[in-house]
Scaffold this active site. Structure first.
Site, PDB file in Angstrom:
ATOM      1  N   ASN A  71     -11.715  -1.689   5.800  1.00  0.00           N
ATOM      2  CA  ASN A  71     -10.297  -1.597   5.405  1.00  0.00           C
ATOM      3  C   ASN A  71      -9.828  -0.155   5.259  1.00  0.00           C
ATOM      4  O   ASN A  71      -8.653   0.085   5.009  1.00  0.00           O
ATOM      5  CB  ASN A  71     -10.012  -2.389   4.111  1.00  0.00           C
ATOM      6  CG  ASN A  71     -10.530  -1.692   2.871  1.00  0.00           C
ATOM      7  OD1 ASN A  71     -11.338  -0.765   2.955  1.00  0.00           O
ATOM      8  ND2 ASN A  71     -10.066  -2.107   1.713  1.00  0.00           N
ATOM      9  N   THR A 128     -13.491 -24.999   5.358  1.00  0.00           N
ATOM     10  CA  THR A 128     -14.302 -25.217   6.563  1.00  0.00           C
ATOM     11  C   THR A 128     -15.760 -24.958   6.200  1.00  0.00           C
ATOM     12  O   THR A 128     -16.166 -23.809   5.990  1.00  0.00           O
ATOM     13  CB  THR A 128     -13.853 -24.256   7.692  1.00  0.00           C
ATOM     14  OG1 THR A 128     -12.449 -24.387   7.848  1.00  0.00           O
ATOM     15  CG2 THR A 128     -14.561 -24.552   8.995  1.00  0.00           C
ATOM     16  N   GLY A 172     -12.437 -12.883   5.095  1.00  0.00           N
ATOM     17  CA  GLY A 172     -12.711 -11.454   4.966  1.00  0.00           C
ATOM     18  C   GLY A 172     -12.803 -10.988   3.526  1.00  0.00           C
ATOM     19  O   GLY A 172     -13.701 -10.213   3.179  1.00  0.00           O
ATOM     20  N   SER A 205       0.807  -1.231   0.000  1.00  0.00           N
ATOM     21  CA  SER A 205       0.000   0.000   0.000  1.00  0.00           C
ATOM     22  C   SER A 205       0.838   1.279   0.000  1.00  0.00           C
ATOM     23  O   SER A 205       0.487   2.235  -0.712  1.00  0.00           O
ATOM     24  CB  SER A 205      -0.967  -0.008   1.189  1.00  0.00           C
ATOM     25  OG  SER A 205      -1.873  -1.060   1.026  1.00  0.00           O
ATOM     26  N   THR A 260      -5.573  -3.875   7.701  1.00  0.00           N
ATOM     27  CA  THR A 260      -5.489  -5.199   7.097  1.00  0.00           C
ATOM     28  C   THR A 260      -5.463  -6.268   8.193  1.00  0.00           C
ATOM     29  O   THR A 260      -5.667  -5.964   9.368  1.00  0.00           O
ATOM     30  CB  THR A 260      -4.299  -5.258   6.096  1.00  0.00           C
ATOM     31  OG1 THR A 260      -4.371  -6.490   5.399  1.00  0.00           O
ATOM     32  CG2 THR A 260      -2.944  -5.114   6.756  1.00  0.00           C
ATOM     33  N   ALA A 288     -14.155 -18.234   2.261  1.00  0.00           N
ATOM     34  CA  ALA A 288     -15.240 -17.582   2.995  1.00  0.00           C
ATOM     35  C   ALA A 288     -14.667 -16.720   4.121  1.00  0.00           C
ATOM     36  O   ALA A 288     -15.268 -16.566   5.174  1.00  0.00           O
ATOM     37  CB  ALA A 288     -16.200 -18.639   3.551  1.00  0.00           C
ATOM     38  N   ASN A 329     -15.754 -23.698   0.545  1.00  0.00           N
ATOM     39  CA  ASN A 329     -14.722 -23.331   1.514  1.00  0.00           C
ATOM     40  C   ASN A 329     -14.241 -24.573   2.242  1.00  0.00           C
ATOM     41  O   ASN A 329     -14.996 -25.518   2.456  1.00  0.00           O
ATOM     42  CB  ASN A 329     -15.300 -22.331   2.527  1.00  0.00           C
ATOM     43  CG  ASN A 329     -14.210 -21.704   3.369  1.00  0.00           C
ATOM     44  OD1 ASN A 329     -13.223 -21.207   2.835  1.00  0.00           O
ATOM     45  ND2 ASN A 329     -14.360 -21.734   4.685  1.00  0.00           N
ATOM     46  N   LYS A 353      -9.436  -6.158  10.460  1.00  0.00           N
ATOM     47  CA  LYS A 353     -10.525  -5.655   9.614  1.00  0.00           C
ATOM     48  C   LYS A 353     -11.900  -5.745  10.291  1.00  0.00           C
ATOM     49  O   LYS A 353     -12.800  -4.977   9.957  1.00  0.00           O
ATOM     50  CB  LYS A 353     -10.561  -6.418   8.288  1.00  0.00           C
ATOM     51  CG  LYS A 353      -9.504  -5.967   7.289  1.00  0.00           C
ATOM     52  CD  LYS A 353      -9.682  -6.720   5.984  1.00  0.00           C
ATOM     53  CE  LYS A 353      -8.792  -6.196   4.895  1.00  0.00           C
ATOM     54  NZ  LYS A 353      -9.021  -6.849   3.610  1.00  0.00           N
ATOM     55  N   ASP A 411     -12.807  -3.085  -0.658  1.00  0.00           N
ATOM     56  CA  ASP A 411     -12.419  -4.315  -1.381  1.00  0.00           C
ATOM     57  C   ASP A 411     -13.428  -4.676  -2.474  1.00  0.00           C
ATOM     58  O   ASP A 411     -13.050  -5.004  -3.595  1.00  0.00           O
ATOM     59  CB  ASP A 411     -12.302  -5.502  -0.415  1.00  0.00           C
ATOM     60  CG  ASP A 411     -10.949  -5.538   0.281  1.00  0.00           C
ATOM     61  OD1 ASP A 411     -10.025  -4.839  -0.159  1.00  0.00           O
ATOM     62  OD2 ASP A 411     -10.830  -6.280   1.285  1.00  0.00           O
TER      63      ASP A 411
END
Ligand code: NAP
Length: 280
Positions: A87, A154, A131, A17, A62, A129, A152, A66, A102
């Protein structure tokens, strides 16, 4: 005196960034500097205090803050309340606002950099799944696509994400609650890797792209290395593909706009993308 901006997180040393924002700060002759800052959770309130007192202009947030940061701001933009993450933090009048750029950055990169346009017949598959998935899906659902499939590692986290976004969708057909394996069907137009798989070349996604159409798009949010393991698989199958640089820069441009009221021109977005690619 130069105003100060930061990206905060832990760890933070790999953040790109500062390269992006300091480039635009110079381009637009703004009297500011953007730094990376590794902070512990207990230090966040001091940053908020500094922003309230206008000792700093704002900051990006970040991993891993977040979500936590939501408790520190006065108001959330819809982008942040919908995606349950922030963010970008900035101040308007006497209010500290949390935004999540985002999703809008992702959509902007699709439209402006990749000439890919979501619509009501689009079929999207999202792997992950966490952020980033929440941020992106919060913007994708605005296009009312035909389907968004979630898969995902999990399963419970995937189902939680689906339940969260069902509240915002007009029709239940947008989500299949039955979670799929890593094997996109031939009707998928856009496959997004929202996991950290492939980051630094490690733990590549175990995925088969064989049945995807060549004109579909494989979008990897990962950008280190720039040619990610998933992109290599897509290239072997001659399927259009990209890494996460475009989204990284487009989400940054949305943050920049909130702090300075200046939206970087597309040519300056492209210049900074070239710099990131060169630096790798
Ligand atoms: P996160 O909240 O920690 O979520 C990580 C996700 O990756 C979860 O879905 C997790 O699944 C999955 N995952 C991790 N290791 C895995 C493995 N070995 N196998 C399968 N799945 C695995 O992180 P995030 O903020 O969503 O970020 C995800 C990625 O997106 C990161 O690489 C990040 O750098 C990138 N990103 C890029 C941009 C950009 O601008 N290009 C913006 C934001 C994020 P479980 O639920 O099973 O743990």
């Amino acid at each position: 005196m130069k105003s100060k901006l930061f990206v905060i997180g832990k760890p933070i040393k790999h953040s790109r960034s500062p390269t992006i924002h300091n480039f635009w700060i110079e381009k637009y002759s703004l009297n500011a500097n953007y730094y990376k800052l590794e902070v512990d959770k207990k230090e966040i309130r001091y940053l908020i205090k500094d922003l309230r007192e206008e000792k700093i202009k704002g900051f990006n947030v970040t991993i891993p803050y977040k979500k936590i940061i939501i408790d520190f701001v006065d108001e959330l933009e819809i982008s942040a309340s919908k995606s349950k993450a922030v963010n970008t933090v900035y101040k308007i009048k006497d209010k500290i606002i949390g935004a999540n750029t985002d999703g809008i950055g992702f959509i902007s990169s699709l439209q402006k950099d990749l000439n890919f346009h979501l619509n009501s017949s689009s079929n999207v598959m999202c792997v992950g799944a966490g952020g980033a998935a929440y941020g992106i899906i919060s913007s994708i659902i605005d296009f009312n696509p035909n389907m968004i499939k979630i898969t995902n590692r999990t399963r419970s986290a995937g189902i939680k994400l689906i339940k969260h976004f069902e509240k915002f969708t007009e029709s239940k057909k947008l989500f299949e609650s039955k979670l799929m394996g890593y094997k996109p069907d031939n009707y998928i137009d856009l496959l997004i890797n929202c996991t950290s798989c492939g980051m630094n070349g490690k733990n590549p996604l175990d995925i088969e792209l064989g049945s995807m159409k060549k004109k579909s798009l494989v979008y990897d949010l990962v950008y280190e290395p720039p040619l990610t393991p998933l992109m290599k698989i897509a290239r072997e199958k001659k399927i259009k593909n990209t890494n996460g640089f475009y989204m990284l820069v487009r989400q940054a441009s949305e943050s920049f706009y909130r702090w300075f009221g200046v939206m970087p021109k597309d040519s300056h977005v492209n210049e900074v993308i070239s710099i990131l690619k060169r630096d790798d």
